[in-house]
Design a protein around this motif. Structure first.
Motif, short mmCIF file in Angstrom:
data_model
loop_
_atom_site.label_atom_id
_atom_site.label_comp_id
_atom_site.label_asym_id
_atom_site.label_seq_id
_atom_site.Cartn_x
_atom_site.Cartn_y
_atom_site.Cartn_z
N MET A 1 0.84 -1.19 0.00
CA MET A 1 0.00 0.00 0.00
C MET A 1 0.87 1.24 0.00
O MET A 1 1.92 1.29 0.64
CB MET A 1 -0.90 0.02 1.25
N PRO A 2 0.49 2.33 -0.72
CA PRO A 2 1.28 3.54 -0.72
C PRO A 2 1.23 4.23 0.62
O PRO A 2 0.28 4.10 1.38
CB PRO A 2 0.61 4.39 -1.82
N ASP A 3 2.28 5.00 0.93
CA ASP A 3 2.34 5.76 2.16
C ASP A 3 1.51 7.02 1.98
O ASP A 3 1.91 7.95 1.27
CB ASP A 3 3.80 6.11 2.48
N LEU A 4 0.36 7.07 2.63
CA LEU A 4 -0.56 8.19 2.45
C LEU A 4 -0.05 9.46 3.11
O LEU A 4 -0.60 10.54 2.88
CB LEU A 4 -1.95 7.82 3.01
N THR A 5 0.98 9.38 3.95
CA THR A 5 1.51 10.58 4.58
C THR A 5 2.50 11.31 3.68
O THR A 5 2.92 12.42 3.99
CB THR A 5 2.22 10.23 5.90
N VAL A 6 2.89 10.68 2.58
CA VAL A 6 3.85 11.30 1.67
C VAL A 6 3.09 11.88 0.48
O VAL A 6 2.27 11.20 -0.12
CB VAL A 6 4.88 10.26 1.16
N PRO A 7 3.33 13.14 0.12
CA PRO A 7 2.58 13.76 -0.99
C PRO A 7 2.93 13.10 -2.32
O PRO A 7 4.04 12.57 -2.48
CB PRO A 7 3.04 15.21 -0.95
N PRO A 8 2.00 13.11 -3.29
CA PRO A 8 2.24 12.46 -4.58
C PRO A 8 3.11 13.31 -5.49
O PRO A 8 2.77 13.58 -6.64
CB PRO A 8 0.82 12.30 -5.15
N THR A 9 4.23 13.81 -5.00
CA THR A 9 5.18 14.58 -5.78
C THR A 9 6.58 14.06 -5.49
O THR A 9 6.84 13.55 -4.40
CB THR A 9 5.12 16.08 -5.40
N PRO A 10 7.49 14.17 -6.45
CA PRO A 10 8.86 13.72 -6.19
C PRO A 10 9.47 14.52 -5.04
O PRO A 10 9.20 15.72 -4.89
CB PRO A 10 9.58 14.01 -7.52
N PRO A 11 10.30 13.90 -4.21
CA PRO A 11 10.91 14.62 -3.10
C PRO A 11 12.02 15.55 -3.56
O PRO A 11 12.50 15.47 -4.70
CB PRO A 11 11.45 13.50 -2.22
N VAL A 12 12.44 16.44 -2.66
CA VAL A 12 13.59 17.31 -2.89
C VAL A 12 14.76 16.71 -2.12
O VAL A 12 14.63 16.40 -0.93
CB VAL A 12 13.31 18.74 -2.40
N TYR A 13 15.87 16.53 -2.75
CA TYR A 13 17.03 15.97 -2.07
C TYR A 13 17.79 17.07 -1.34
O TYR A 13 17.92 18.20 -1.83
CB TYR A 13 17.93 15.22 -3.05
N LEU A 14 18.29 16.73 -0.17
CA LEU A 14 18.99 17.70 0.66
C LEU A 14 20.17 18.32 -0.07
O LEU A 14 20.44 19.52 0.06
CB LEU A 14 19.47 17.01 1.95
N SER A 15 20.83 17.53 -0.90
CA SER A 15 21.97 18.05 -1.66
C SER A 15 21.55 19.17 -2.60
O SER A 15 22.28 20.14 -2.80
CB SER A 15 22.63 16.92 -2.44
N LEU A 142 7.64 18.38 -12.83
CA LEU A 142 7.58 18.66 -14.26
C LEU A 142 8.51 17.73 -15.02
O LEU A 142 8.14 17.20 -16.09
CB LEU A 142 7.96 20.12 -14.51
N ALA A 143 9.72 17.52 -14.49
CA ALA A 143 10.66 16.61 -15.15
C ALA A 143 10.10 15.19 -15.19
O ALA A 143 10.25 14.48 -16.19
CB ALA A 143 12.00 16.65 -14.42
N GLU A 144 9.43 14.76 -14.12
CA GLU A 144 8.87 13.42 -14.08
C GLU A 144 7.72 13.27 -15.07
O GLU A 144 7.59 12.25 -15.76
CB GLU A 144 8.39 13.10 -12.67
N LEU A 145 6.87 14.30 -15.17
CA LEU A 145 5.77 14.27 -16.13
C LEU A 145 6.31 14.22 -17.56
O LEU A 145 5.76 13.50 -18.41
CB LEU A 145 4.87 15.49 -15.93
N ARG A 146 7.36 14.98 -17.81
CA ARG A 146 7.96 14.96 -19.14
C ARG A 146 8.53 13.58 -19.45
O ARG A 146 8.38 13.06 -20.56
CB ARG A 146 9.05 16.02 -19.24
#
Length: 509
Positions: A1-15, A142-146
């Motif tokens: 099952m997906p983690d419902l606490t995580v938004p359906p967008t790619p994360p931002v990496y700390l770097s 946007l990059a993921e959608l592309r």
């Protein structure tokens, strides 16, 4: 099952956040893991932020909550442990206006609990950090959608090649940087493309992927297999059954193709990017169409019938392969200007037939006579009477005329000869009626457009406008053609007796 606490967008990496020169952030404690994923930024000055965190946050604080004697006790250790317990992934500490430097005890606590600690310089407000997080998220999305869009286009192009199944598998393997396998109903590899994670296909991952395929294969195709303890499965009426699993160095996924015959798509990739499931699902749909049409008995019979027709066999000799003795021909035009292939397929499914011809301006469907066509939303239909295969050409003409009348009268569906009454014309032998019709309309024989215009005009009781709509021409064109008919026939078309005789002739022409 997906983690419902995580938004359906790619994360931002700390770097990526640390690389933003406009922020001036500096990591001063905790592990330097470039893959630390931030899902959102949150500001809190609560001494215990645990109740306000969902997990995946960069927590920002100016230290307002820190008591004066905090450095001599366990305050910072308790504070950092609660952040880690809540799932926070990093802590940003703002220097000024409360503190001139980051407290040493906080630095030590972050090192102890492996929590990255960022120093936020005085010129950088927290709102700028939060905005940068959302900007990086939007760019990643946007990059993921592309990426997904380009993959969908390449998969569709691969499906149209002469070797569609291997081409789709090659494209899928390339897009996920892994391996794609098509399993048959008995579990054997029918086709495969690409290499395993890190360019090496291990025996463990190969066996695990084959086992995952058994999990999603329909019970009718194989005996059920227990689900792997590390796998997750999902199913819905509108998407293939799928399952995922992991082995060292590889993420695995399996998709049961929608044909219901036991074909399964297996995918092995080194990583599980957000768009990989969408890309693999598109490939599964395409492979479902390819395997379903060519491997099913219905598809094989349909192909056989087409080949026999092309080689000269009479329609009545191949009709049994198509599944019926009597047929209806349906002509349809959509409310949209141009028929769409997907919509045409949906129309055929609604009418109960896969025998569809998509022409530039009309869709033709050959429907078994035992399936009564009904009006379809978004379409205008003309339906022939039920005929045997040798009368298919005549039924095609009748369906076209019924469609023209349906368009002219703005009726969703018109059936040829739907009145059901035996008229006076039935009292005359067919051969004699046909000979009379040819003689009567001989002056128009060299002008098919005039014949069709006269037929439509008479069927619509002499309406110029509705005839123009039915023929898709200007009303002045209709007037000119009818005037030309009157001149060639040397008759008065306003005379009801003349109209009746011409209509009789046109019905038997």
């Amino acid at each position: 099952m997906p983690d419902l606490t995580v938004p359906p967008t790619p994360p931002v990496y700390l770097s990526a956040l640390l690389a933003r020169e406009d922020l001036g952030l500096r990591q001063i404690a905790g592990p330097s893991d470039p893959d630390t994923a931030i899902h959102w930024a949150h500001v809190s000055e609560m001494p215990d932020p645990y109740p306000y965190l969902l997990g995946g946050e960069l927590l920002l604080t100016a230290g307002v909550h820190i008591p004066e004697a905090a450095g001599s006790g366990t305050y910072f250790a308790d504070y950092v442990s609660r952040i880690v317990e809540a799932g926070g992934v990093a802590l940003g500490f703002g220097v000024a206006p409360v503190h001139d430097t980051v407290p040493r005890a906080l630095v030590a606590a972050c090192d102890d609990y492996d929590l990255p600690l960022l120093e936020v310089p005085p010129p950088t407000p927290f709102t700028r950090v939060a905005r940068a997080v959302w900007q990086l998220m939007a760019q990643a999305r946007l990059a993921e959608l592309r990426r997904v869009t380009e993959a969908q286009q390449s998969l569709a192009a691969a499906a149209s090649r002469p070797d569609p199944v291997p081409s789709v598998l090659r494209q899928l393997a390339q897009r996920v940087s892994g391996r794609a396998v098509l399993y048959g109903p008995d579990g054997t590899e029918i086709a495969a493309a690409g290499r395993g994670a890190s360019g090496v296909e291990t025996r463990e991952s190969r066996e695990a992927l084959a086992g995952l395929a058994r999990v999603v294969r329909p019970p009718a195709a194989s005996a059920p297999s227990p689900t792997s303890p590390n796998s997750s499965t999902s199913a819905s009426p509108t998407s293939p059954t799928s399952a995922t699993d992991t082995v060292p160095g590889a993420h695995l996924a399996a998709y049961a193709l929608g044909t219901g015959q036991g074909f399964v798509l297996g995918v092995s990739a080194p990583d599980r990017a957000p768009g990989d499931h969408t890309i693999a699902s598109v490939a599964a749909v395409l492979l479902s169409l390819l395997t379903g049409e060519h491997q099913s008995r219905t598809g094989a019979d349909r192909s056989s019938a087409l080949v026999r027709l092309l080689l000269g066999a009479p329609p009545e000799d191949v009709a049994s392969l198509l599944g019926g003795d009597r047929w209806l021909v349906v002509h349809a035009t959509p409310d949209t200007p141009v028929p769409d292939p997907v919509a045409a397929s949906a129309l055929g499914a609604a009418l109960g037939s896969a025998l569809i011809d998509l022409a530039p301006e009309v869709v033709r469907v050959l429907v078994p006579a035992d399936r009564e066509p009904a009006p379809q939303p978004g379409w205008t239909l003309g339906v022939s009477a039920a005929v045997t295969p040798e009368d298919w050409p005549a039924a095609d003409t009748h369906a076209a005329r019924a469609l023209a009348r349906a368009r002219a009268t703005r009726t969703p569906l018109v059936r040829h000869g739907s009145s059901g009454r035996a008229g006076l014309a039935e009292l005359l032998p067919h051969d004699e009626a046909e000979a009379h019709a040819r003689t009567l309309l001989a002056p128009l024989a060299a002008h098919p457009a005039l014949v069709e215009t006269l037929r439509t005009w008479l069927s619509l009781h002499g309406s110029w406008d509705r005839t123009a709509v039915a023929l898709a021409v200007h009303r002045n064109t209709v007037r000119q053609r009818i005037a030309r008919c009157a001149a060639l026939l040397e008759t008065d078309l306003d005379d009801p007796d003349v109209r009746m005789e011409l209509w009789f002739g046109l019905r038997h022409l």
